[in-house]
Write an enzyme that holds these catalytic residues in place. Structure first.
Site, short mmCIF file in Angstrom:
data_model
loop_
_atom_site.label_atom_id
_atom_site.label_comp_id
_atom_site.label_asym_id
_atom_site.label_seq_id
_atom_site.Cartn_x
_atom_site.Cartn_y
_atom_site.Cartn_z
N ASP A 1 0.61 -1.25 -0.09
CA ASP A 1 -0.07 -0.06 -0.11
C ASP A 1 0.88 1.42 -0.15
O ASP A 1 1.97 1.19 0.48
CB ASP A 1 -0.93 0.02 0.98
CG ASP A 1 -2.03 -1.19 1.22
OD1 ASP A 1 -2.46 -1.53 0.10
OD2 ASP A 1 -2.53 -1.40 2.21
N ARG A 2 0.33 2.38 -0.41
CA ARG A 2 1.07 3.68 -0.65
C ARG A 2 1.82 3.82 0.65
O ARG A 2 2.96 4.25 0.65
CB ARG A 2 0.10 4.89 -0.78
CG ARG A 2 0.78 6.09 -0.85
CD ARG A 2 -0.22 7.21 -0.70
NE ARG A 2 -0.98 7.32 -2.07
CZ ARG A 2 -0.43 8.22 -3.23
NH1 ARG A 2 0.72 8.86 -2.86
NH2 ARG A 2 -1.24 8.46 -4.09
#
Length: 371
Positions: free
Chosen positions: A210-211
């Protein structure tokens, strides 16, 4: 002489003039009045020498007859000879044309997004359909958005002929999310180093973070390596270890969470515990704790999207800084992919490790002696 132009033909009718010369010949290609032509000019120009002089002559190149004597193909001019060709247009999809004729470093899927967003014009009209057909005589103009020129530090921890292992910082996307992305991504940074999936916006990518998650990513440098790595993730022989700080404390210091996960229909970009979802297992162990938080080691045996975040939130101990499954916070999401054990395409089994970021140590300054 060939009556293709006269004194009234404007200069702008001539486009894409390309000239190649050697000691005895000139070869030129050009668009004139929206028609594609080519010519050979030199001291010796005849039918037998055409293939030698024009090695990439297309099948749709038709020799125009000598305007002075139609029985011959070569035309005398200024003491030498000319052969003129008319090249029939070949229609292709706009996205294919752009990906092969313009910038080959831009994937076809990204060209499709640019077209749909209205960044491409054909003959002074915006075209938003990737399958729109064009040929080399069409005037194509681009007005692409400028990508953010960010100086992104992407540490490379290991590299060989098959793979690259990087330590992704929090805040950096692994790859574009399907729409246009004007910001840097891991995929675009490593694109020049890989031949896998280069026609997509995910070159080299075989798994993702995830970012806001930091830590280890292994990247394939070729299709064979990608298949080798993907097989291990699918068969769960790749072992991953994460470190997290939770907002709240799990009731048990160690346990295995075995709860299926499915997409949340009321918020399709998020997930939830769902009896009808896909199996998901996470083993965790509390390394340290204070009055309100825990430092947790996590070992997922499956790789569902948002798995660690959903599982910890279900224990009423969401990851600190997780704005989706927890509470808003001033800090980043405190989740870090610390270790990855995997077999390289060479056959060597290796354990890679990315040091836990300093921001974790601010919460638990004494909790990282063995981490």
């Amino acid at each position: 002489m060939y009556k293709l132009a006269d004194d009234n033909t404007p200069v702008k009718a001539l486009r894409r003039l390309e000239i190649q010369t050697d000691k005895s010949h000139v070869f030129a290609e050009f668009i004139l009045n929206k028609q594609h032509f080519a010519l050979l000019y030199g001291s010796i120009v005849d039918e037998e020498s055409i293939d030698e002089l024009w090695t990439e002559r297309p099948d749709n190149a038709e020799i125009l007859p000598n305007p002075l004597d139609p029985e011959f193909i070569e035309t005398p001019f200024q003491g030498k000879y000319v052969i003129m060709f008319k090249i029939s247009p070949t229609k292709v999809r706009l996205d294919i044309y752009l990906s092969t004729k313009f910038d080959t470093t831009i994937s076809r899927s990204l060209w499709q997004k640019y077209i749909k967003a209205g960044y491409v014009s054909v003959n002074n009209k915006v075209v938003t359909t990737p399958k729109f057909e064009v040929d080399e005589t069409d005037e194509i103009a681009l007005n692409l958005p400028e990508k953010e020129q960010a100086d992104v530090d992407l540490p490379i921890l290991y590299e060989d002929d098959d793979v690259i292992v990087v330590n992704k910082p929090s805040g950096l996307l692994t790859h574009a999310k399907g729409g246009l992305s004007d910001e840097p991504t891991v995929a675009e940074i490593i694109r020049p180093k890989t031949s896998f999936a280069t026609d997509t916006d995910r070159p080299g990518i075989v798994h993702r973070l995830d970012r806001d998650t930091s830590g280890l990513l292994i990247i394939a440098k070729n299709p064979e390596s990608a298949a080798h790595l993907q097989r291990q993730f699918a068969e769960r022989t790749a072992k991953k270890t994460y470190i997290a700080i939770t907002d709240g404390k799990p009731k048990l210091n160690a346990a295995k969470i075995d709860l299926p996960i499915g997409r949340n229909p009321s918020a399709p970009s998020t997930f939830r515990i769902d009896p009808n979802g896909k199996p998901a297992q996470t083993t965790y162990h509390v390394l340290a704790e204070n009055d309100t938080q825990s430092l947790v080691e996590l070992k997922p045996t499956t790789g569902r999207t948002h798995q660690l975040r959903v599982h910890l939130a279900h224990l009423n101990a969401p990851i600190l800084g997780d704005r989706v499954y927890g509470k808003s916070s001033d800090c980043r999401m405190m989740l870090h992919a610390q270790k990855l054990e995997i077999t390289l395409p060479s056959g060597e089994r290796k354990v890679f490790e990315a040091a836990v970021p300093d921001e974790f140590k601010k919460f638990f300054p004494r909790g990282f002696i063995d981490v």
